[in-house]
Design a protein around this motif. Sequence first.
Motif, short mmCIF file in Angstrom:
data_model
loop_
_atom_site.label_atom_id
_atom_site.label_comp_id
_atom_site.label_asym_id
_atom_site.label_seq_id
_atom_site.Cartn_x
_atom_site.Cartn_y
_atom_site.Cartn_z
N MET A 350 0.83 -1.22 0.00
CA MET A 350 0.00 0.00 0.00
C MET A 350 0.86 1.25 0.00
O MET A 350 1.87 1.34 0.69
CB MET A 350 -0.92 -0.01 1.22
CG MET A 350 -1.90 1.14 1.30
SD MET A 350 -3.05 1.00 2.71
CE MET A 350 -4.18 -0.28 2.11
N ASP A 353 -1.12 6.94 0.69
CA ASP A 353 -2.47 7.47 0.55
C ASP A 353 -3.54 6.39 0.52
O ASP A 353 -4.72 6.68 0.30
CB ASP A 353 -2.58 8.34 -0.71
CG ASP A 353 -2.28 7.58 -2.00
OD1 ASP A 353 -2.10 6.33 -1.93
OD2 ASP A 353 -2.22 8.21 -3.06
N GLY A 354 -3.16 5.12 0.75
CA GLY A 354 -4.13 4.03 0.80
C GLY A 354 -4.31 3.27 -0.49
O GLY A 354 -5.09 2.31 -0.53
N ARG A 355 -3.63 3.66 -1.56
CA ARG A 355 -3.73 2.93 -2.83
C ARG A 355 -2.94 1.62 -2.75
O ARG A 355 -1.83 1.59 -2.20
CB ARG A 355 -3.16 3.76 -3.99
CG ARG A 355 -3.96 4.97 -4.39
CD ARG A 355 -3.27 5.72 -5.52
NE ARG A 355 -1.96 6.20 -5.13
CZ ARG A 355 -0.81 5.75 -5.62
NH1 ARG A 355 -0.81 4.78 -6.53
NH2 ARG A 355 0.34 6.26 -5.22
N ALA A 388 -5.97 1.61 9.28
CA ALA A 388 -6.49 2.55 8.28
C ALA A 388 -6.71 1.85 6.94
O ALA A 388 -6.01 0.89 6.59
CB ALA A 388 -5.50 3.71 8.11
N HIS A 389 -7.69 2.33 6.19
CA HIS A 389 -8.00 1.87 4.83
C HIS A 389 -8.44 0.40 4.79
O HIS A 389 -8.35 -0.26 3.75
CB HIS A 389 -6.80 2.05 3.90
CG HIS A 389 -6.21 3.44 3.93
ND1 HIS A 389 -6.91 4.56 3.51
CD2 HIS A 389 -5.00 3.89 4.36
CE1 HIS A 389 -6.16 5.64 3.67
NE2 HIS A 389 -5.00 5.26 4.19
N TRP A 391 -7.16 -2.25 6.22
CA TRP A 391 -6.09 -3.25 6.31
C TRP A 391 -5.28 -2.98 7.57
O TRP A 391 -5.21 -1.84 8.05
CB TRP A 391 -5.14 -3.16 5.12
CG TRP A 391 -5.75 -3.49 3.79
CD1 TRP A 391 -6.61 -2.70 3.06
CD2 TRP A 391 -5.56 -4.68 3.03
NE1 TRP A 391 -6.94 -3.33 1.89
CE2 TRP A 391 -6.31 -4.54 1.84
CE3 TRP A 391 -4.81 -5.84 3.22
CZ2 TRP A 391 -6.34 -5.53 0.86
CZ3 TRP A 391 -4.83 -6.83 2.25
CH2 TRP A 391 -5.60 -6.67 1.08
N HIS A 393 -1.74 -2.36 9.07
CA HIS A 393 -0.46 -1.87 8.57
C HIS A 393 0.67 -2.46 9.41
O HIS A 393 0.76 -2.21 10.61
CB HIS A 393 -0.44 -0.34 8.63
CG HIS A 393 -1.41 0.31 7.70
ND1 HIS A 393 -1.03 1.11 6.65
CD2 HIS A 393 -2.77 0.25 7.65
CE1 HIS A 393 -2.10 1.52 6.00
NE2 HIS A 393 -3.16 1.01 6.58
#
Length: 515
Positions: A350, A353-355, A388-389, A391, A393
């Motif tokens: 990732m 920015d979360g992409r 966050a997002h 998932w 991290h």
Amino acid sequence: MAWASWRSALSEKSSGIDRIVAGAHDAPAISAPDRTTLTHGGLRRQIDEAARQLNALGIGRGDRVAIVLPNGPEMATAFLSVAATATTAPLNPAYRAEELQFYLSDIGAKAILVGEDEAGPAVTVAEQLGIGILRLIADHQAPAGSFRISGAPVGEPAAQGLAEADDIALLLHTSGTTSRPKLVPLRHANLAASARNIGATLKLSEADRCLNIMPLFHIHGLMAAVLSSLAAGGSVYCTPGFNALRFFQWLSDARPSWYTAVPTMHQAILARAERNSEAVADAALRFIRSSSASLPPQVMAELEATFRCPVIESYGMTEAAHQMTSNRLPPGARKAGSVGVASGPEVAIMAADGRLLPAGEIGEVVIRGENVTAGYENNLQANESAFAHGWFHTGDQGRMDADGYLRVTGRLKEIINRGGEKISPLEVDEALMDHPAVAQVVTFAMPHDKLGEDVAAAIVLREGISATEVEIRDFAAGKLADFKVPRRVVILDEIPKGATGKLQRIGLAAKLGLG
């Protein structure tokens, strides 16, 4: 996805575990040096009897019991027994009083389980904190791991009977190298999923026996060695802990089909293999597993040549109840320098920015799945950032290749920032390990007044071979870009390690007086 939504979704998908001790009644389960073997049936009886004793002493589902015991069969069976009845928190027996005070308070322990004759800081601190003291009385005439529990009652049990899938089975702290350690609660469903994942990856069966040399206050030993073996119907040979001088005798006595360890342990074993050639020749290992730190490709190749079996490197962390990715047993691929493909949870790379990033691009390793914790305890800020997002991290940097094999390039907080140039310590490690005199290396950041950080390396030389700092730096200059070449090379007899045998990068410059 916010942390609360993540937790709810995970709970809906979880599956439970009734008994992780799944083997046939007479099949071997727990063995140890100079002890008879405890069967799966005997272990199930031990767990049931311990549950009865714990309930009678005021311990039940939801109650928290810290275990402070040395490695060995009783530590393994005590972990299983307490976790099946209450919530367990294994602690390092080497902790000092101030460390025990923090951990016991943070856990919220109702009781502590110690050895029959224990009179050290664990008992003193428990008394100071008003925590109940329970004693494990080992029966050394009975099969390995047999015990009973004594002590004064500590109140009423929160709930009686064996634990259920969503009960918290295990509490462990993160390493806390640069900040306050975070408390990781793992449910029975998390442990069951992880045991299944490891068993499937390694094709474990009732015929397998693991030689455990890992500490049992750490997720690696608990999950990879003990729980995955028992869940597959196999057995585990419980040693007193890693001892390179005794390893080869255990190898001969236990006749294991595999063992699992951290890279520094593998290197210590290799250093003594030539002097134990008979035990090496007689070994019948189906595979060797490595995890918890990056395995240098050179060590992997030497292990395979020495023991004539594949070496399977895996990638794990406490928050995932250990395994996240793994290389494959033959005929599957195992790629030196890679920690393998997703082996249980989903794994992705990732951007900030979360992409999610495509193969070949570097970013943060993120995971999600039923083996992953639902969140740190009492730490909303850490949960909001870590989950966050949608998932979890990991804090590790890495990239996937076109085949889905992950290469971890380093902990994000360990990446060296040399005047804006980002350097992976693992890349420098691998280059230096090619030097014929280098036995162990750990590359780390040292302070620099103008660049912020510069590159340093601590090295242990192979026995009987010499090399100077200048020679090693010249060698590195032939393999690495100039800005990646260590400006300081410190040659040591031994590199400082953590409690589980892992080399420590963070804080090493200060320990060695650099900068």
